[in-house]
Design a protein around this motif. Structure first.
Motif, PDB file in Angstrom:
ATOM      1  N   THR A   1       0.856  -1.198   0.000  1.00  0.00           N
ATOM      2  CA  THR A   1       0.000   0.000   0.000  1.00  0.00           C
ATOM      3  C   THR A   1       0.887   1.242   0.000  1.00  0.00           C
ATOM      4  O   THR A   1       0.881   1.996  -0.971  1.00  0.00           O
ATOM      5  CB  THR A   1      -0.963  -0.005   1.202  1.00  0.00           C
ATOM      6  N   LEU A   2       1.661   1.453   1.084  1.00  0.00           N
ATOM      7  CA  LEU A   2       2.636   2.543   1.057  1.00  0.00           C
ATOM      8  C   LEU A   2       3.942   2.059   0.432  1.00  0.00           C
ATOM      9  O   LEU A   2       4.573   2.754  -0.344  1.00  0.00           O
ATOM     10  CB  LEU A   2       2.909   3.058   2.482  1.00  0.00           C
ATOM     11  N   LEU A   3       4.325   0.833   0.813  1.00  0.00           N
ATOM     12  CA  LEU A   3       5.583   0.253   0.327  1.00  0.00           C
ATOM     13  C   LEU A   3       5.304  -0.900  -0.621  1.00  0.00           C
ATOM     14  O   LEU A   3       4.292  -1.590  -0.478  1.00  0.00           O
ATOM     15  CB  LEU A   3       6.412  -0.280   1.509  1.00  0.00           C
TER      16      LEU A   3
ATOM     17  N   ALA B   1      13.624  -6.545   8.146  1.00  0.00           N
ATOM     18  CA  ALA B   1      14.733  -5.967   8.922  1.00  0.00           C
ATOM     19  C   ALA B   1      15.686  -5.175   8.036  1.00  0.00           C
ATOM     20  O   ALA B   1      16.387  -4.278   8.507  1.00  0.00           O
ATOM     21  CB  ALA B   1      15.473  -7.064   9.667  1.00  0.00           C
ATOM     22  N   GLU B   2      15.711  -5.505   6.750  1.00  0.00           N
ATOM     23  CA  GLU B   2      16.569  -4.742   5.839  1.00  0.00           C
ATOM     24  C   GLU B   2      16.027  -3.335   5.598  1.00  0.00           C
ATOM     25  O   GLU B   2      16.770  -2.436   5.189  1.00  0.00           O
ATOM     26  CB  GLU B   2      16.724  -5.472   4.500  1.00  0.00           C
ATOM     27  N   ALA B   3      14.737  -3.149   5.807  1.00  0.00           N
ATOM     28  CA  ALA B   3      14.093  -1.820   5.711  1.00  0.00           C
ATOM     29  C   ALA B   3      14.319  -1.159   4.358  1.00  0.00           C
ATOM     30  O   ALA B   3      14.543   0.048   4.281  1.00  0.00           O
ATOM     31  CB  ALA B   3      14.567  -0.915   6.852  1.00  0.00           C
ATOM     32  N   LYS B   4      14.296  -1.958   3.292  1.00  0.00           N
ATOM     33  CA  LYS B   4      14.581  -1.330   1.994  1.00  0.00           C
ATOM     34  C   LYS B   4      13.480  -1.524   0.943  1.00  0.00           C
ATOM     35  O   LYS B   4      13.749  -1.462  -0.250  1.00  0.00           O
ATOM     36  CB  LYS B   4      15.947  -1.790   1.476  1.00  0.00           C
TER      37      LYS B   4
ATOM     38  N   GLU C   1      10.472   5.927   6.514  1.00  0.00           N
ATOM     39  CA  GLU C   1      11.167   7.209   6.405  1.00  0.00           C
ATOM     40  C   GLU C   1      12.140   7.209   5.222  1.00  0.00           C
ATOM     41  O   GLU C   1      12.196   8.181   4.472  1.00  0.00           O
ATOM     42  CB  GLU C   1      11.872   7.543   7.725  1.00  0.00           C
ATOM     43  N   LEU C   2      12.872   6.097   5.042  1.00  0.00           N
ATOM     44  CA  LEU C   2      13.793   6.009   3.908  1.00  0.00           C
ATOM     45  C   LEU C   2      13.045   6.122   2.590  1.00  0.00           C
ATOM     46  O   LEU C   2      13.552   6.658   1.611  1.00  0.00           O
ATOM     47  CB  LEU C   2      14.573   4.678   3.947  1.00  0.00           C
ATOM     48  N   ALA C   3      11.796   5.606   2.578  1.00  0.00           N
ATOM     49  CA  ALA C   3      11.004   5.645   1.352  1.00  0.00           C
ATOM     50  C   ALA C   3      10.337   7.007   1.142  1.00  0.00           C
ATOM     51  O   ALA C   3       9.731   7.245   0.105  1.00  0.00           O
ATOM     52  CB  ALA C   3       9.945   4.531   1.389  1.00  0.00           C
ATOM     53  N   GLY C   4      10.451   7.891   2.150  1.00  0.00           N
ATOM     54  CA  GLY C   4       9.945   9.254   1.971  1.00  0.00           C
ATOM     55  C   GLY C   4       8.708   9.597   2.783  1.00  0.00           C
ATOM     56  O   GLY C   4       8.186  10.702   2.670  1.00  0.00           O
ATOM     57  N   TYR C   5       8.209   8.629   3.589  1.00  0.00           N
ATOM     58  CA  TYR C   5       7.008   8.882   4.390  1.00  0.00           C
ATOM     59  C   TYR C   5       7.389   9.464   5.750  1.00  0.00           C
ATOM     60  O   TYR C   5       8.148   8.841   6.491  1.00  0.00           O
ATOM     61  CB  TYR C   5       6.215   7.584   4.594  1.00  0.00           C
ATOM     62  N   THR C   6       6.853  10.629   6.050  1.00  0.00           N
ATOM     63  CA  THR C   6       7.129  11.261   7.343  1.00  0.00           C
ATOM     64  C   THR C   6       5.853  11.921   7.864  1.00  0.00           C
ATOM     65  O   THR C   6       4.895  12.101   7.105  1.00  0.00           O
ATOM     66  CB  THR C   6       8.203  12.369   7.220  1.00  0.00           C
TER      67      THR C   6
END
Ligand SMILES: *[C@@H]1O[C@H](CO)[C@@H](O)[C@H](O)[C@H]1NC(C)=O
Ligand SMILES: *[C@@H]1O[C@H](CO)[C@@H](O)[C@H](O)[C@H]1NC(C)=O
Ligand SMILES: *[C@@H]1O[C@H](CO)[C@@H](O)[C@H](O)[C@H]1NC(C)=O
Length: 261
Positions: free
Chosen positions: A119-121, A147-150, A190-195
């Protein structure tokens, strides 16, 4: 088709009655939790898989554990080609068009709920390595990926998210990921741009065996009881959207790779 408005009216009435008796946590729609077996289709794979995809998106297929092996090339082409991005963009555009009709009050209680995965990712990099949903879900493998958060953002979802923020919606991120994945999930978002979300809600230890529809409905109920008006809800699973304390409008993103009841 003709009976759909009636069905929706019925569901609306049911929702109203559930909201009235606020002690009730029974969902008003029960999602199928067992697979429905159908005879093998003898039409060619591309035609069959397009029809299968529609049955999956409309929830006619019910619960399923893995995509049919004959549909792996179809789902791969859909997910990696232009169509998936375009389908998501159309959903985002309808969502923004609806959002712009909402009158935002000054009390800061106008809310929008987003799911995370698909949805977001997008977890396409993971699913590319795991047969596009043709392999049975492996939790430890999945946890390593989280856990890789990518996981990248779905570009049209990021645009929607930022548009809603600009309109001063309060954004709640409601995911079936576990509380122990909070830091990884926050980092990935956050890395993907969501804040700038108002809340990030994950499954706690006590939500262990709760079906997704109920878990998510319960958490939306908490928001409603806190005075939030949930105008929109974006999710790739019907279990993100149905149940009780449903949003005024729900937006279903496509996902032909997996099903969560
Ligand atoms: C979505 O809306 C944008 C304008 O904000 C437009 O440029 C784009 O073509 C639209 N996408 C689709 C798939 O309709
Ligand atoms: C799940 O993946 C892990 C590696 O991440 C592997 O060790 C394990 O055997 C897999 N389990 C199954 C049931 O395939
Ligand atoms: C998450 O990060 C915070 C610090 O920001 C730390 O105190 C906490 O233990 C971490 N939680 C997990 C589950 O790793």
């Amino acid at each position: 088709m003709a009976s759909q408005p009636l069905t929706f009216l019925f569901l609306l009435l049911l929702t109203a009655s559930v909201l009235e008796s606020s002690t009730s946590f029974e969902p008003n729609i029960r999602l199928p939790t067992t697979a429905t077996i159908v005879p093998r289709s003898d039409i060619d794979d591309d035609l069959y898989c397009a029809s299968w995809q529609l049955a999956v998106e409309t929830n006619n297929a019910g619960s399923w554990a893995a995509i049919p092996s004959r549909c792996v090339p179809f789902v791969r082409d859909y997910m990696t080609g232009q169509r998936y991005a375009s389908d998501c963009e159309v959903v985002a555009n309808y969502s923004l068009a609806y959002a712009s009709t909402v009158k935002i009050a000054s009390d800061g209680k106008d809310a929008w709920v987003f799911d995370v995965d698909e949805t977001l990712l997008t977890n396409l990099p993971y699913y590319r390595d795991h047969g596009f949903g043709s392999e049975i879900f492996n939790e430890s493998c999945w946890d390593e990926w989280v856990a890789e958060a990518k996981a990248p953002a779905i570009p049209s979802s990021l645009k929607l998210y930022n548009g809603l923020k600009q309109m001063r919606f309060k954004i709640f991120v409601l995911t079936g990921r576990s509380e122990h994945q909070r830091n990884d999930t926050r980092k990935n978002l956050e890395l993907a741009g969501y804040t700038g979300w108002e809340g990030l809600i994950l499954r706690g230890a006590s939500d262990g065996g709760t079906p997704a529809t109920i878990f998510k409905s319960e958490r939306r109920s908490v928001l409603v009881n806190e005075g939030y008006r949930i105008h929109g809800n974006s999710g790739d699973q019907w279990s993100d959207l149905l149940g009780f304390a449903v949003a005024k409008r729900s937006f279903k993103l496509p996902n032909p790779m997996y099903y969560i009841a």
